[in-house]
Design an enzyme around this catalytic site. Structure first.
Site, short mmCIF file in Angstrom:
data_model
loop_
_atom_site.label_atom_id
_atom_site.label_comp_id
_atom_site.label_asym_id
_atom_site.label_seq_id
_atom_site.Cartn_x
_atom_site.Cartn_y
_atom_site.Cartn_z
N TRP A 191 0.81 -1.20 0.11
CA TRP A 191 0.05 0.02 -0.06
C TRP A 191 1.01 1.28 -0.12
CZ3 TRP A 191 -0.60 4.24 3.34
CH2 TRP A 191 -1.63 5.11 3.17
N HIS A 192 2.08 1.15 0.69
CA HIS A 192 2.73 2.41 0.79
C HIS A 192 3.74 2.68 -0.43
CE1 HIS A 192 2.09 2.11 5.31
NE2 HIS A 192 2.59 3.27 5.11
N GLY A 193 3.80 1.77 -1.34
CA GLY A 193 4.62 2.13 -2.55
C GLY A 193 4.97 0.82 -3.36
N PHE A 196 2.53 8.26 -1.58
CA PHE A 196 1.72 7.01 -1.35
C PHE A 196 0.28 7.07 -1.83
CE2 PHE A 196 5.05 7.40 2.28
CZ PHE A 196 5.91 6.89 1.55
#
Length: 463
Positions: free
Chosen positions: A312-314, A463
């Site tokens: 989800w963050h990257g 993000f």
């Protein structure tokens, strides 16, 4: 448009506030929606259609779900939103890995990442699922649903506001001088945290990245500084979002609770990015079975959740490894380490947490795992640099004040001190008189800094 920009602070926000408070109640959501669309259009003009299209899909999907109560409609609606997120965020990552594994030569699409898509996608998904579960009533006003999803205070970088949190406030919210004053104070504090602390720490981190004159001490300064920068950067945005929300009558939930005083990694994730942790718990971990079906499935569920948290963050392997690192440590704490940690003095438990978090954020920040590994082993002198040099001492002296301020600000020390002082009625009255003047002074200092300084990124915009 950044909250920490002159155009937002002295043009956009004042105009929106004036329009919002002079129009009748029935038009307030309309003003917020228009303001939010303008706000997003200013930064991402070509992707405003994407966001509105996703809102329309959610609107129609939720109405059909409410009418027919079919899981298939939920799956289709959620799949559309996840699919769009994957297309815009992960396509090049997938292509790159196909090229690496199969020695292919597929061209990268280089699709620009729409700002805030990770946040508003999760808000939409939570709304759709909660309608299906009967936790919230379906919103039959497209305007109100669009206002919820696009609400500019939290649109770009959260917190992830669930529909159930502000369901009633979309229809009927309270406006008062107390709410406005609290919101303005909270926003200004967040503004100061971002501009006067996070940005300064970011400058110090950049000095480390670009220099060839590294030392063991400078690796440690970088690790600690980035850890603090990320906290002040993201918690500042949350403060500003919560403050702006309160001004407009919305009560957003807290997103940070002094995570660096935690005594275990489990506790850290109850205090850090609370809205994301609780989202994954309620919409992934518990539906997978949580801890109800034995230890093996609990371990599986934790690893799935933390793999997804990293992704989800990257779209990069360092984020996947970052997520899995926390997943493994949480499993170890749950199985056996937690009971031993409880027997240790608090100071050792806090050092344990801070060290792991620092290492994890070095991985989080890196452009590649090779860079992350270099920065990690540099902490222990393995790269061959001297322990300290003049370059390191120069920057340590230059940033001592901001480092000390960030150490103090990352703890509840000042908050607790003010609470204690306010227990005295006379001192409380003095504080109440001085507080507005202090807020105005902080705003003046921040404005002067923004006019004079060009370094002003938000880390979580990635993000």
């Amino acid at each position: 448009m950044l909250f920490t920009s002159i155009s937002f602070l002295y043009y956009f926000l004042p105009i929106v506030l004036v329009l919002y408070f002079i129009v009748p109640k029935k038009l307030k959501n309309f003003i917020l929606l228009v303001a939010s669309v303008v706000f997003y259009f200013y930064g991402e003009p070509k992707y405003i259609v994407l966001m509105l299209a996703e809102i329309l899909v959610a609107y129609i999907g939720a109405i059909l779900i409410d009418k027919y109560k079919k899981k298939s409609i939920v799956i289709i609606t959620v799949s559309i939103h996840i699919g769009l997120l994957c297309i815009f965020k992960y396509t090049d990552f997938i292509i790159s890995n196909i090229n690496n594994v199969f020695n292919a030569n597929l061209s990268l699409l280089r699709i620009a990442l729409p700002i805030g898509i990770s946040f508003y996608t999760f808000q939409i998904i939570s709304y759709v699922i909660d309608v299906y579960k009967g936790k919230v009533k379906v919103q039959k006003s497209f305007l109100k649903l669009a206002t919820y999803v696009s609400l500019f205070p939290q649109l770009i970088a959260g917190p992830i506001v669930r529909y159930e949190t502000i369901e009633e406030e979309l229809h009927n919210r309270k406006h008062s001088f107390e709410n406005f004053a609290y919101g303005a104070r909270r926003f200004t504090i967040g503004l100061a945290k971002k501009v006067l602390i996070a940005n300064m720490l970011g400058e110090l981190c950049n000095k480390f990245i670009i220099t060839d004159e590294k030392s063991v001490l400078f690796y440690w300064i970088f690790g600690v500084s980035y850890m603090l920068q990320l906290y002040f950067d993201f918690s500042a945005y949350s403060d500003m979002a919560i403050g702006l929300g309160r001004i407009f009558g919305f009560n957003f939930l807290e997103n940070f609770n002094y995570p660096y005083i935690s005594k275990s990694i489990t506790e850290f994730w109850r205090r850090w990015h609370i809205s994301l942790s609780s989202w994954f718990k309620d919409y992934v971990y518990i539906p997978l079975g949580g801890n109800r079906e034995g230890l093996k499935k609990q371990i599986r569920n934790i690893l799935i959740v933390w793999t997804l948290t990293g992704i989800w963050h990257g779209a990069s392997w360092n984020f996947v490894i970052w997520g899995l690192l926390f997943g493994v440590i949480l499993i170890i704490e749950k199985i056996f380490l937690g009971k031993y940690l409880e027997k240790l003095p608090s100071i050792f438990r806090q050092i344990y947490v801070l060290f792991i978090v620092m290492i994890s954020f070095i991985i989080f920040n890196a452009e590649s795992m090779r860079q992350a590994w270099t920065n990690i082993i540099g902490l222990f002198g393995v790269n061959g640099e001297s322990f300290v040099n003049e370059y390191t001492l120069y920057y340590l002296r230059s940033y001592t004040i901001v480092l000390v301020a960030s150490f103090i600000g990352a703890t509840p020390l000042i908050r607790n001190m003010l609470i204690k002082l306010k227990e005295n009625e006379k001192i409380s009255k003095i504080i109440n008189i001085l507080e507005p003047m202090c807020i105005l002074f902080i705003l003046f200092i921040v404005t002067a800094y923004l006019v004079d300084n060009s370094y002003n990124p938000f880390l979580y915009f990635r993000f």
